[in-house]
Design an enzyme around this catalytic site. Structure first.
Site, PDB file in Angstrom:
ATOM      1  N   LYS A 132       0.811  -1.229   0.000  1.00  0.00           N
ATOM      2  CA  LYS A 132       0.000   0.000   0.000  1.00  0.00           C
ATOM      3  C   LYS A 132       0.842   1.276   0.000  1.00  0.00           C
ATOM      4  O   LYS A 132       0.450   2.304   0.537  1.00  0.00           O
ATOM      5  CB  LYS A 132      -0.963   0.021   1.197  1.00  0.00           C
ATOM      6  CG  LYS A 132      -1.904  -1.167   1.276  1.00  0.00           C
ATOM      7  CD  LYS A 132      -2.628  -1.438  -0.036  1.00  0.00           C
ATOM      8  CE  LYS A 132      -3.520  -0.306  -0.462  1.00  0.00           C
ATOM      9  NZ  LYS A 132      -4.158  -0.540  -1.792  1.00  0.00           N
ATOM     10  N   GLY A 134       2.553   1.964  -3.144  1.00  0.00           N
ATOM     11  CA  GLY A 134       2.665   2.298  -4.562  1.00  0.00           C
ATOM     12  C   GLY A 134       3.432   1.276  -5.371  1.00  0.00           C
ATOM     13  O   GLY A 134       3.952   1.595  -6.446  1.00  0.00           O
ATOM     14  N   ARG A 213       6.192   4.949   2.223  1.00  0.00           N
ATOM     15  CA  ARG A 213       5.188   6.014   2.326  1.00  0.00           C
ATOM     16  C   ARG A 213       4.990   6.354   3.797  1.00  0.00           C
ATOM     17  O   ARG A 213       5.250   5.509   4.669  1.00  0.00           O
ATOM     18  CB  ARG A 213       3.893   5.473   1.720  1.00  0.00           C
ATOM     19  CG  ARG A 213       2.707   6.384   1.675  1.00  0.00           C
ATOM     20  CD  ARG A 213       1.535   5.599   1.116  1.00  0.00           C
ATOM     21  NE  ARG A 213       0.334   6.393   0.904  1.00  0.00           N
ATOM     22  CZ  ARG A 213      -0.839   5.880   0.543  1.00  0.00           C
ATOM     23  NH1 ARG A 213      -0.962   4.570   0.340  1.00  0.00           N
ATOM     24  NH2 ARG A 213      -1.884   6.664   0.380  1.00  0.00           N
TER      25      ARG A 213
END
Length: 375
Positions: A132, A134, A213
């Site tokens: 999650k 990318g 992220r």
């Protein structure tokens, strides 16, 4: 007599000069011929490889058979697929077949005429995570490069199917020719304890791509995906904290646990030097995909073919889309699951999670030498 002597001397000099000129001329002709021959051979070889890459883009392994093997472990699909490829001494699968139907196909005949044998090779590059962040976008973007060939789906070899062996893994790879990179993406590799050693055992020179992220945003995205598949799922705040209080973060809950990147990275650094790892910012991959893909191409030693001309931004989804891809020649986005709206989360819960992750983020910055500037 004197005049005759002078005439003979001049004649000898003229003959010698003529011989020198002749030798120089022949030498120049020889080198000119050799240069042009090499140039034509190089152009011919480049055109052959270009044509072959175009053929390979249309020649992908039968995914339905691969899925059957991966899901139920039956040998039926494996044996049936062996009729469409042969196995070399080194265990790599050749695109050429002994069957008459494949042998009659124009694309196979062309490959034979060019003396080239596309093979299924073990991947030299892995997208190992993070979930999650990318990873799917990264895979689709880098696959725009003609020298990158990737498995279409997550193979999960190193975490779920390792006992099946490298030959099984190789069978799930796409065909490549010399100069092309074989790649595979499975985000769960990053957090699975046994994977670093297993990858190292396969190839100590494996290059690793890691998309990261902001761990708080990543956890919410992870929860959002799970909640979309389960209608009665508890609220994020109930799952992220112990006893409904924001004072204690539940570090056993998967979406929270994965965000402690430093813990997993230390495991990978026991087997691979930092120089073989490339960290891609998930935030920047969305805002400026050409920049991040440029870094990836440099890291893999590829010419910068994928540039800003390949992308456009979809304001509705808030996500970059492609003008064309390996599978489609028309503009399209990656799918309805990309750019999915997150549910409302109590700001106090978000702030508490940021406090929790801050020391782990700082440790991650130290290990990577990169400050991602997460809140």
């Amino acid at each position: 007599m004197l005049g005759l002597s002078i005439w003979c001397t001049n004649l000898n000099l003229s003959s010698r000069s003529l011989a020198i000129v002749l030798i120089v001329t022949l030498t120049l002709v020889y080198f000119s011929y050799s240069f042009n021959a090499c140039l034509l051979a190089s152009i011919s070889r480049t055109l052959q490889q270009s044509n072959l890459r175009n053929l390979l883009s249309l020649t992908t392994p039968p995914q339905s058979q691969d899925k059957t093997i991966a899901l139920n472990g039956s040998s039926t699909s494996s044996s049936s697929s062996s009729s469409s490829s042969t196995t070399n001494i080194d265990g790599s699968d050749s695109l050429f077949s002994n069957s008459s139907s494949d042998g009659a196909s124009p694309k196979y005949q062309l490959l034979r005429q060019q003396g080239l044998r596309p093979l299924r090779n073990l991947p030299s590059t892995l997208i190992i995570g993070v979930k999650k962040s990318g990873t799917r976008a990264l895979l689709e973007f880098i696959r725009l490069h003609p020298d990158v060939r990737a498995a279409g789906s997550e193979v999960h070899f190193f975490d779920r199917h390792y006992q099946r062996g490298l030959r099984w893994y190789r069978h799930h790879m796409p065909y490549t020719i010399e100069g092309q990179i074989t790649m595979e993406k499975t985000p769960s590799y990053f957090v699975t304890k046994e994977v670093p050693q297993r990858v190292h055992h396969m190839n100590v020179s494996t290059k690793l791509l890691i998309v990261v992220r902001d761990p708080v945003t990543r956890a919410i995205s992870d929860y959002t995906q799970a909640a979309s598949k389960k209608a009665d799922m508890k609220r994020f705040e109930q799952l992220a904290f112990v006893n409904g209080s924001y004072s204690v973060v539940d570090t056993n809950w998967g979406p929270v646990k994965i965000g402690v990147y430093a813990r997993y990275l230390e495991r990978w650094l026991l087997y691979f030097p930092l120089s073989q790892l490339l960290f891609i910012s998930g935030e920047r991959l969305i805002m400026d995909p050409a920049y991040e893909i440029g870094r990836v191409q440099d890291f893999l030693g590829l010419k910068r073919v994928v540039t800003e001309k390949h992308f456009y931004f979809n304001a509705t989804k808030g996500f970059p889309c492609l003008f064309k891809s390996e599978a489609r020649s028309t503009p399209h986005c990656l799918g309805k699951t990309k750019g999915r709206n997150h549910p409302h989360i109590d700001p106090n819960a978000i702030e508490r999670l940021r406090e929790f992750y801050r020391p782990f983020n700082n440790k991650f910055y130290q290990l990577t030498g990169i400050n991602f500037a997460w809140p």
